[in-house]
Scaffold this motif. Structure first.
Motif, PDB file in Angstrom:
ATOM      1  N   LEU A 149       0.830  -1.211   0.000  1.00  0.00           N
ATOM      2  CA  LEU A 149       0.000   0.000   0.000  1.00  0.00           C
ATOM      3  C   LEU A 149       0.859   1.255   0.000  1.00  0.00           C
ATOM      4  O   LEU A 149       0.565   2.228  -0.717  1.00  0.00           O
ATOM      5  CB  LEU A 149      -0.931  -0.007   1.215  1.00  0.00           C
ATOM      6  N   ALA A 150       1.927   1.249   0.811  1.00  0.00           N
ATOM      7  CA  ALA A 150       2.812   2.418   0.856  1.00  0.00           C
ATOM      8  C   ALA A 150       3.480   2.644  -0.496  1.00  0.00           C
ATOM      9  O   ALA A 150       3.563   3.778  -0.990  1.00  0.00           O
ATOM     10  CB  ALA A 150       3.865   2.229   1.947  1.00  0.00           C
ATOM     11  N   GLY A 151       3.948   1.559  -1.121  1.00  0.00           N
ATOM     12  CA  GLY A 151       4.577   1.685  -2.426  1.00  0.00           C
ATOM     13  C   GLY A 151       3.614   2.199  -3.477  1.00  0.00           C
ATOM     14  O   GLY A 151       3.965   3.057  -4.301  1.00  0.00           O
ATOM     15  N   THR A 152       2.387   1.700  -3.444  1.00  0.00           N
ATOM     16  CA  THR A 152       1.375   2.171  -4.403  1.00  0.00           C
ATOM     17  C   THR A 152       1.102   3.654  -4.211  1.00  0.00           C
ATOM     18  O   THR A 152       1.022   4.422  -5.189  1.00  0.00           O
ATOM     19  CB  THR A 152       0.072   1.378  -4.240  1.00  0.00           C
ATOM     20  N   ALA A 153       0.945   4.073  -2.948  1.00  0.00           N
ATOM     21  CA  ALA A 153       0.659   5.476  -2.668  1.00  0.00           C
ATOM     22  C   ALA A 153       1.782   6.383  -3.141  1.00  0.00           C
ATOM     23  O   ALA A 153       1.547   7.446  -3.734  1.00  0.00           O
ATOM     24  CB  ALA A 153       0.420   5.664  -1.164  1.00  0.00           C
ATOM     25  N   VAL A 154       3.022   5.977  -2.909  1.00  0.00           N
ATOM     26  CA  VAL A 154       4.176   6.788  -3.328  1.00  0.00           C
ATOM     27  C   VAL A 154       4.230   6.881  -4.852  1.00  0.00           C
ATOM     28  O   VAL A 154       4.463   7.962  -5.419  1.00  0.00           O
ATOM     29  CB  VAL A 154       5.483   6.184  -2.771  1.00  0.00           C
ATOM     30  N   LEU A 155       4.004   5.763  -5.528  1.00  0.00           N
ATOM     31  CA  LEU A 155       4.083   5.751  -6.991  1.00  0.00           C
ATOM     32  C   LEU A 155       2.970   6.597  -7.622  1.00  0.00           C
ATOM     33  O   LEU A 155       3.197   7.295  -8.607  1.00  0.00           O
ATOM     34  CB  LEU A 155       4.012   4.319  -7.506  1.00  0.00           C
ATOM     35  N   VAL A 156       1.764   6.541  -7.049  1.00  0.00           N
ATOM     36  CA  VAL A 156       0.647   7.309  -7.597  1.00  0.00           C
ATOM     37  C   VAL A 156       0.785   8.788  -7.275  1.00  0.00           C
ATOM     38  O   VAL A 156       0.653   9.659  -8.151  1.00  0.00           O
ATOM     39  CB  VAL A 156      -0.697   6.754  -7.078  1.00  0.00           C
ATOM     40  N   ALA A 157       1.074   9.085  -6.010  1.00  0.00           N
ATOM     41  CA  ALA A 157       1.122  10.488  -5.580  1.00  0.00           C
ATOM     42  C   ALA A 157       2.424  11.184  -5.969  1.00  0.00           C
ATOM     43  O   ALA A 157       2.419  12.385  -6.286  1.00  0.00           O
ATOM     44  CB  ALA A 157       0.936  10.566  -4.059  1.00  0.00           C
ATOM     45  N   GLY A 158       3.532  10.436  -5.962  1.00  0.00           N
ATOM     46  CA  GLY A 158       4.817  11.070  -6.187  1.00  0.00           C
ATOM     47  C   GLY A 158       5.414  10.907  -7.565  1.00  0.00           C
ATOM     48  O   GLY A 158       6.244  11.718  -7.995  1.00  0.00           O
ATOM     49  N   PHE A 159       5.002   9.865  -8.289  1.00  0.00           N
ATOM     50  CA  PHE A 159       5.621   9.581  -9.579  1.00  0.00           C
ATOM     51  C   PHE A 159       4.620   9.572 -10.740  1.00  0.00           C
ATOM     52  O   PHE A 159       4.978   9.195 -11.857  1.00  0.00           O
ATOM     53  CB  PHE A 159       6.357   8.246  -9.527  1.00  0.00           C
ATOM     54  N   GLY A 160       3.398   9.962 -10.485  1.00  0.00           N
ATOM     55  CA  GLY A 160       2.440  10.162 -11.557  1.00  0.00           C
ATOM     56  C   GLY A 160       1.812   8.925 -12.147  1.00  0.00           C
ATOM     57  O   GLY A 160       1.232   8.988 -13.238  1.00  0.00           O
ATOM     58  N   TYR A 161       1.912   7.784 -11.477  1.00  0.00           N
ATOM     59  CA  TYR A 161       1.223   6.592 -11.966  1.00  0.00           C
ATOM     60  C   TYR A 161      -0.281   6.791 -11.847  1.00  0.00           C
ATOM     61  O   TYR A 161      -0.756   7.482 -10.934  1.00  0.00           O
ATOM     62  CB  TYR A 161       1.642   5.358 -11.168  1.00  0.00           C
ATOM     63  N   PRO A 162      -1.071   6.197 -12.749  1.00  0.00           N
ATOM     64  CA  PRO A 162      -2.529   6.356 -12.665  1.00  0.00           C
ATOM     65  C   PRO A 162      -3.071   5.809 -11.353  1.00  0.00           C
ATOM     66  O   PRO A 162      -2.566   4.816 -10.815  1.00  0.00           O
ATOM     67  CB  PRO A 162      -3.042   5.541 -13.856  1.00  0.00           C
ATOM     68  N   ALA A 163      -4.107   6.466 -10.852  1.00  0.00           N
ATOM     69  CA  ALA A 163      -4.747   5.984  -9.630  1.00  0.00           C
ATOM     70  C   ALA A 163      -5.590   4.746  -9.897  1.00  0.00           C
ATOM     71  O   ALA A 163      -5.760   3.904  -9.013  1.00  0.00           O
ATOM     72  CB  ALA A 163      -5.609   7.081  -9.012  1.00  0.00           C
ATOM     73  N   SER A 164      -6.126   4.628 -11.102  1.00  0.00           N
ATOM     74  CA  SER A 164      -6.938   3.467 -11.444  1.00  0.00           C
ATOM     75  C   SER A 164      -6.050   2.249 -11.645  1.00  0.00           C
ATOM     76  O   SER A 164      -5.020   2.322 -12.326  1.00  0.00           O
ATOM     77  CB  SER A 164      -7.741   3.737 -12.715  1.00  0.00           C
ATOM     78  N   MET A 165      -6.458   1.132 -11.066  1.00  0.00           N
ATOM     79  CA  MET A 165      -5.710  -0.106 -11.218  1.00  0.00           C
ATOM     80  C   MET A 165      -6.201  -0.957 -12.388  1.00  0.00           C
ATOM     81  O   MET A 165      -5.784  -2.101 -12.552  1.00  0.00           O
ATOM     82  CB  MET A 165      -5.772  -0.926  -9.926  1.00  0.00           C
ATOM     83  N   VAL A 166      -7.092  -0.385 -13.203  1.00  0.00           N
ATOM     84  CA  VAL A 166      -7.506  -1.025 -14.450  1.00  0.00           C
ATOM     85  C   VAL A 166      -7.261  -0.042 -15.587  1.00  0.00           C
ATOM     86  O   VAL A 166      -7.094   1.157 -15.362  1.00  0.00           O
ATOM     87  CB  VAL A 166      -8.992  -1.449 -14.422  1.00  0.00           C
ATOM     88  N   GLY A 167      -7.242  -0.559 -16.810  1.00  0.00           N
ATOM     89  CA  GLY A 167      -7.034   0.312 -17.956  1.00  0.00           C
ATOM     90  C   GLY A 167      -8.225   1.225 -18.193  1.00  0.00           C
ATOM     91  O   GLY A 167      -9.376   0.839 -17.979  1.00  0.00           O
ATOM     92  N   VAL A 168      -7.944   2.451 -18.606  1.00  0.00           N
ATOM     93  CA  VAL A 168      -8.984   3.437 -18.901  1.00  0.00           C
ATOM     94  C   VAL A 168      -8.839   3.828 -20.371  1.00  0.00           C
ATOM     95  O   VAL A 168      -7.766   4.308 -20.774  1.00  0.00           O
ATOM     96  CB  VAL A 168      -8.853   4.677 -17.999  1.00  0.00           C
TER      97      VAL A 168
END
Length: 395
Positions: free
Chosen positions: A254-273
């Motif tokens: 969870l911490a890694g996901t939060a850092v990647l989404v909030a800090g490195f611009g990864y999409p918040a959605s975990m499915v394709g849009v």
């Protein structure tokens, strides 16, 4: 209340279940399949356009605030995790059935005899995994040919067929990992999972940090899903069993996901849009791997309570039936939705089915169609089961 036939079915399933059956793992697989099905049914939309065209859309493209929905319903990592666990247990049973029966739900290391049966085990597994693909491909070949003969635009055929055939991609990866399971069991699960995650990190760094080629991302299709699969193999071998490890996987993921989404611009959605520049799922990104690791940690934590819950015969009967039909459900669930949309095209803009998913009210409209999708999926299950039974009898 169940009728007499229902009670007899429940009693028969309960009686046929071996005493050592790990019902918690079966419940995890059923939940993973249910999450994938419900998620796809809720976020896959078809929108009619000019000239008889149809395009694929998603409510996530219009309402990004719904991204948390994908956190609950994108459960593929659990599917691969349980798949790795089941492969290791099955190999152990094939190599030493008496030892496997005595061990029951306990997990001990798979030894030489299990590995010695690898080729025969792989052939049997591949038959079980890939046999349901043939009817699906044939059905869509017929649908595509019929649409083309009636002058349907290529974009419409593609918009209907691609989502419906999408599960084959993931099944192909799952089948490849399953075929490699006898070899993967020779490796150290934790080290191999960490190495696969490192490959995903390097690929993402090249793609996003160094403006590398987009095709390189498809390396992650194998490396990304190898992470939960190896964790599943390791769990079956006696690793990752402590509550502390499960909490660490959950919190770290969870911490890694939060850092990647909030800090490195990864999409918040975990499915394709549709229309999004980057997808976390096609191919998997480091954010998807981190999120999947968190899901594995959660699965380890809830497996015990699920095991106890599955002692209720009625609940267990539902889970057992889902597990028996897991591949058919996984492969055909989007076909059920696509065929419904195809049948409704003549009626124009059908709420929740053939309208842009641009407002929150679209979701209640879509919920109305879920029983229709489920009925078609049940029909597909009945037909394919009969076909598989005939194939089995003739071979």
């Amino acid at each position: 209340m169940l009728d007499l036939a229902g009670r007899r079915t429940v009693a028969r399933i309960e009686a046929m279940t071996p005493p050592g059956r790990d019902r918690g793992v079966d419940a995890l697989r059923a939940l993973a399949i249910a999450g994938v099905v419900l998620g796809h049914w809720l976020v896959t939309a078809w929108v009619p356009g000019p000239g008889g065209t149809v395009s694929v859309s998603s409510p996530l493209a219009f309402m990004p605030e719904l991204a948390p929905l994908s956190w609950v319903l994108q459960t593929l990592a659990v599917f691969f995790f349980v798949g790795g666990y089941a492969a290791a247990r099955s190999l152990r049973a094939a190599g030493d059935p008496a030892r496997a029966r005595a061990a029951g739900p306990a997990r001990a290391r798979t030894d030489g005899p299990a590995r010695a049966v690898g080729p025969a085990w792989v052939r049997a597994r591949m038959g079980r995994l890939l046999r349901p693909v043939v009817p699906l491909v044939l059905v869509w070949a017929g649908i595509a040919a019929g649409l083309a003969l009636h002058g349907a635009p290529y974009t419409t055929i593609r918009a209907l067929a691609l989502p419906a055939l999408g599960p084959i991609w993931f099944l192909a990866v799952f089948a490849a990992l399953t075929a490699a399971a006898p070899l993967l069991l020779r490796l150290r699960p934790g080290v191999t999972a960490a190495s696969a995650a490192a490959v995903v990190l390097i690929v993402d760094a090249i793609r996003f940090g160094l403006d590398g080629p987009a095709w390189l991302g498809w390396v992650n299709l194998a490396a990304g899903w190898l992470v939960p699969y190896m964790l599943g193999l390791g769990w079956a071998e006696g690793g990752f069993a402590s509550r502390r490890t499960a909490v660490a996987l959950l919190a770290g993921g969870l911490a890694g996901t939060a850092v990647l989404v909030a800090g490195f611009g990864y999409p918040a959605s975990m499915v394709g849009v549709p229309g999004a520049e980057v997808s976390n799922l096609s191919p998997p990104t480091l954010a998807a791997v981190a999120f999947g690791t968190a899901q594995v940690g959660l699965a380890l934590l809830v497996r015990g309570p699920l095991e106890r819950l599955m002692r209720r015969p009625r609940l267990w009967a539902v889970v057992a039936l889902v597990n028996l039909s897991a591949m058919t459900i996984f492969l055909w669930h989007l076909t059920a939705a696509a065929v419904t949309a195809l049948a409704a095209l003549r009626f124009g803009a059908v709420p929740g089915l053939l309208t842009p998913p641009a407002r929150l009210g679209w979701l209640p409209d879509r919920l109305v169609w879920l029983p229709v999708f489920a009925a078609l999926l049940a029909l597909a299950w009945t037909v394919t089961r009969r076909l598989n039974d005939r194939v089995s009898r003739s071979t």
